[in-house]
Design a protein around this motif. Sequence first.
Motif, short mmCIF file in Angstrom:
data_model
loop_
_atom_site.label_atom_id
_atom_site.label_comp_id
_atom_site.label_asym_id
_atom_site.label_seq_id
_atom_site.Cartn_x
_atom_site.Cartn_y
_atom_site.Cartn_z
N ASN A 1 -72.17 17.40 71.49
CA ASN A 1 -72.69 18.00 70.26
C ASN A 1 -73.52 16.99 69.50
OD1 ASN A 1 -69.60 19.70 69.96
ND2 ASN A 1 -71.55 20.63 70.44
N GLY A 2 -74.64 17.46 69.01
CA GLY A 2 -75.49 16.58 68.21
C GLY A 2 -76.31 15.61 69.03
N ALA A 3 -76.38 15.83 70.34
CA ALA A 3 -77.12 14.91 71.20
C ALA A 3 -78.62 15.08 71.04
CB ALA A 3 -76.72 15.13 72.65
N GLY A 4 -79.03 16.28 70.68
CA GLY A 4 -80.47 16.52 70.51
C GLY A 4 -81.02 17.58 71.46
N LYS A 5 -80.14 18.39 72.02
CA LYS A 5 -80.59 19.41 72.98
C LYS A 5 -81.42 20.49 72.28
CE LYS A 5 -76.36 20.43 74.06
NZ LYS A 5 -75.65 19.50 73.19
N THR A 6 -80.86 21.03 71.20
CA THR A 6 -81.57 22.08 70.48
C THR A 6 -82.91 21.57 69.96
OG1 THR A 6 -79.48 23.06 69.86
CG2 THR A 6 -81.39 23.70 68.57
N THR A 7 -82.91 20.34 69.47
CA THR A 7 -84.15 19.76 68.98
C THR A 7 -85.20 19.72 70.08
OG1 THR A 7 -82.80 18.40 67.56
CG2 THR A 7 -85.09 17.79 67.75
N LYS B 1 -90.13 18.21 59.45
CA LYS B 1 -88.76 17.96 58.98
C LYS B 1 -87.74 18.67 59.85
CE LYS B 1 -87.46 18.80 54.88
NZ LYS B 1 -86.79 18.82 53.58
N GLY B 2 -88.22 19.58 60.70
CA GLY B 2 -87.31 20.26 61.62
C GLY B 2 -86.56 21.40 60.99
N THR B 3 -87.04 21.89 59.84
CA THR B 3 -86.30 22.98 59.20
C THR B 3 -87.07 24.28 59.23
OG1 THR B 3 -87.22 22.24 57.11
CG2 THR B 3 -84.99 21.54 57.62
N ASP C 1 -80.62 7.81 59.16
CA ASP C 1 -81.51 8.20 60.24
C ASP C 1 -80.69 8.65 61.43
OD1 ASP C 1 -83.68 7.61 58.79
OD2 ASP C 1 -84.05 5.64 59.68
N VAL C 2 -81.06 9.79 61.97
CA VAL C 2 -80.39 10.27 63.18
C VAL C 2 -81.44 10.39 64.28
CG1 VAL C 2 -79.12 12.15 64.23
CG2 VAL C 2 -78.73 11.59 61.84
N TYR C 3 -81.16 9.76 65.40
CA TYR C 3 -82.07 9.91 66.53
C TYR C 3 -81.79 11.22 67.24
CZ TYR C 3 -84.67 5.60 66.82
OH TYR C 3 -85.57 4.60 66.58
N1 LIG Z 1 -83.53 19.63 60.43
C1 LIG Z 1 -82.71 18.60 60.59
N2 LIG Z 1 -82.57 17.69 59.60
C2 LIG Z 1 -81.77 16.63 59.77
N3 LIG Z 1 -81.04 16.38 60.87
C3 LIG Z 1 -81.13 17.25 61.89
C4 LIG Z 1 -81.96 18.41 61.81
N4 LIG Z 1 -81.85 19.10 62.96
C5 LIG Z 1 -80.99 18.40 63.72
N5 LIG Z 1 -80.55 17.30 63.09
C6 LIG Z 1 -79.64 16.28 63.65
O1 LIG Z 1 -80.16 15.89 64.90
C7 LIG Z 1 -79.12 15.73 65.84
C8 LIG Z 1 -79.39 16.58 67.05
O2 LIG Z 1 -79.21 17.94 66.73
P1 LIG Z 1 -79.28 19.09 67.81
O3 LIG Z 1 -79.13 20.37 67.09
O4 LIG Z 1 -80.49 18.91 68.62
O5 LIG Z 1 -77.99 18.83 68.70
P2 LIG Z 1 -77.48 19.63 69.98
O6 LIG Z 1 -77.56 18.70 71.11
O7 LIG Z 1 -78.17 20.92 70.10
O8 LIG Z 1 -75.95 19.87 69.63
P3 LIG Z 1 -75.01 21.13 69.96
O9 LIG Z 1 -74.43 20.87 71.29
O10 LIG Z 1 -73.96 21.04 68.91
O11 LIG Z 1 -75.82 22.36 69.86
C9 LIG Z 1 -77.84 16.07 65.12
O12 LIG Z 1 -77.19 14.88 64.76
C10 LIG Z 1 -78.28 16.83 63.90
O13 LIG Z 1 -77.42 16.57 62.83
#
Ligand SMILES: Nc1ncnc2c1ncn2[C@@H]1O[C@H](COP(=O)(O)OP(=O)(O)OP(=O)(O)O)[C@@H](O)[C@H]1O
Lengths: 344, 286
Positions: A61-67, B280-282, A38-40
Amino acid sequence: MTDDYLVELQDIHKVFTTRHLLPVDEETRKRRLFKKRDVYAANNVSFGIRRGEVFGLLGPNGAGKTTMVKMISGLVRPDKGQALVDGLNVDKKRKQVLRKVGVVLEGTRTSIWPLTPLENLIYYGMLKDVRGKLLRQRAHDLLDFIGLKDKKNVQVRRLSRGQKQKLAICIALIADPQVLLLDEPSTGLDVQSSRAIKDRIMEMTRDHGRCVLVTTHDMHVAQELCDHIGIINHGKLIACKPTEALLDVFSEQVFVFRTDKAPTVAPFAEIPGVVRADLEQGMDGPALVVHLVPELEARSAALYAVTRQLEHADVRLRAIAQRQQNLENVFLRLTAESDLAESQ
Amino acid sequence: MSFFLVMKAEIVRSFIIMRRYWFRTLTGMFIGYGMLMVLIAGFIYSRPEMEEGLNRFDDPTAATNFVLGFIIGMFAFGVVGMFTQGLQGMAATGVLEQLCMSPHGLAVNFMAQTVVGAVTSIISSGIMVFAVTWSVGGMLHWDTIPILVLLTLTFFNLVGFGFMVGGLVLVFKQVGQVAIILRMGLFALAVFAREEILDQPWPLALMLHLLPITDATICLKYVLIKNQTMTVMGPDGETIEVFRSLFLYPPFYWLIASCVLWTFIGLTVFRFMEDYSRSKGTLGSY
Ligand SMILES: Nc1ncnc2c1ncn2[C@@H]1O[C@H](COP(=O)(O)OP(=O)(O)OP(=O)(O)O)[C@@H](O)[C@H]1O
Ligand SMILES: [Mg+2]
């Protein structure tokens, strides 16, 4: 909830679960077929962006900004909580919301490569219900402004990376959105263009009551551009303040004493009014860095005490300087603190 | 309403691309023509009995039948492909994310894209059908209204199926590879579908009816090749050919049923999968 929030996130949770096939688990050395992780990506995040405001979202990186950006633009659904744009729930009123937002997602491959920038803008404009003369006019204006004037009729496949990024920004702006979401917009842009875009964004937000959410790794851009900054780490919002206030978070004053040889640090840390003392090796010799409390009385006493202590240690003092607190330091300290808290 | 706005954008786009790559468009058609001719020759002469082959060559309907089936098959292959290959391609280029963020919704955008794609492919394959049948000396019968109705129904029949496969591809990107097999299956079905294959025990016949291309092909062949005539027993046991309009032809109603069924299944699956992929975020990413 105030209604002047144009974008608002309320208690957003998002957990991504990944399963992968593993013959042997690397960590526990056990045999197993599936490993679930699980990734938050968002852990109880709430914040709002007002009209006329540029909001910066920072994080490793991977903090969740894009999400977060994808949740506001309806590409990802939060597990819990809701995202509101202009008071409309993104998930339930997606079609209305999408008319109000323009998005630049990370990566440059948003445009259609066999078409020219102009044709791309016309196509995407039509998809967003902009039509006719207005559309053409706006497409030309945007391309002129962003510096693609002489590339209007060249196929996108022949553009450079930065030029494609510029086009992606134009595509986001084509419908004149109220909310602009920019995910790492300055990747690949030269200094002049990023400045021009920065100015344009400022103008758009201040004068037309729009709002912008921008994620970036460039602390200078963030410090200069954003009115409000949120820092996110492992999906948790660890700080969310107006930029000025954020810079004051570590409001203790930092002073640098440049010396000719390195003094022992321990006695300095014991001086009342000193929060922390470190030794740094600069280019031009050692430097004692002390963090002092903000109150004037105590600070003054501490500064005298430090100089006396230096003199006492028989160290020659070359210069004294005050170090400006900048966003980068604040960011590094906040994320380090939250990592520490996480690991405990 | 919003569908037509998206349509317009799609028409503009595909027109530009077609014009820009006119050479490819043209050579594509020539190659298609050449390939078909070679295939027909192969189909006819590969028979072990050369004599029978020659006889068949004298009977242009066999060749026409084959050509028409082949082209309908190509069409089916293409339309479903727009949902599978097309979707995968757009996901890889990031265009899909943009479409997901279009206010009209992904399904409408997709529908518009396939309609435009299908119209172009109907026009170009129409030209090819006539060129090839003319070359082999066959004859096609034209009857505007039934043909337009049939083409539309055929298209929706395939689009429904396409939406279902597309929905699956949206979530499980690997399905794209499996989908090629499905498309080949459709293609084969179109080549071999004729009224006679429905003479099966009823479960099998029902299955054939439920598959998305069977009745469409049978109907198209009925109009274009048989000129809407049926062979019936006369009162004295002799066979006579009578004209029976398409709209009185049973497979036509099977086709309508199959259209309704597949459109329903397709859109339901697609909606569901889009939703699932969103959580699922995809959605939109590869
Ligand atoms: N569709 C997905 N399925 C599984 N895990 C995901 C998915 N999308 C994102 N993640 C995970 O969620 C976390 C946040 O991802 P995100 O892309 O939001 O990071 P970010 O802050 O944009 O990073 P960066 O600075 O590298 O762009 C990461 O650990 C990533 O691996
Ligand atoms: Mg990111």
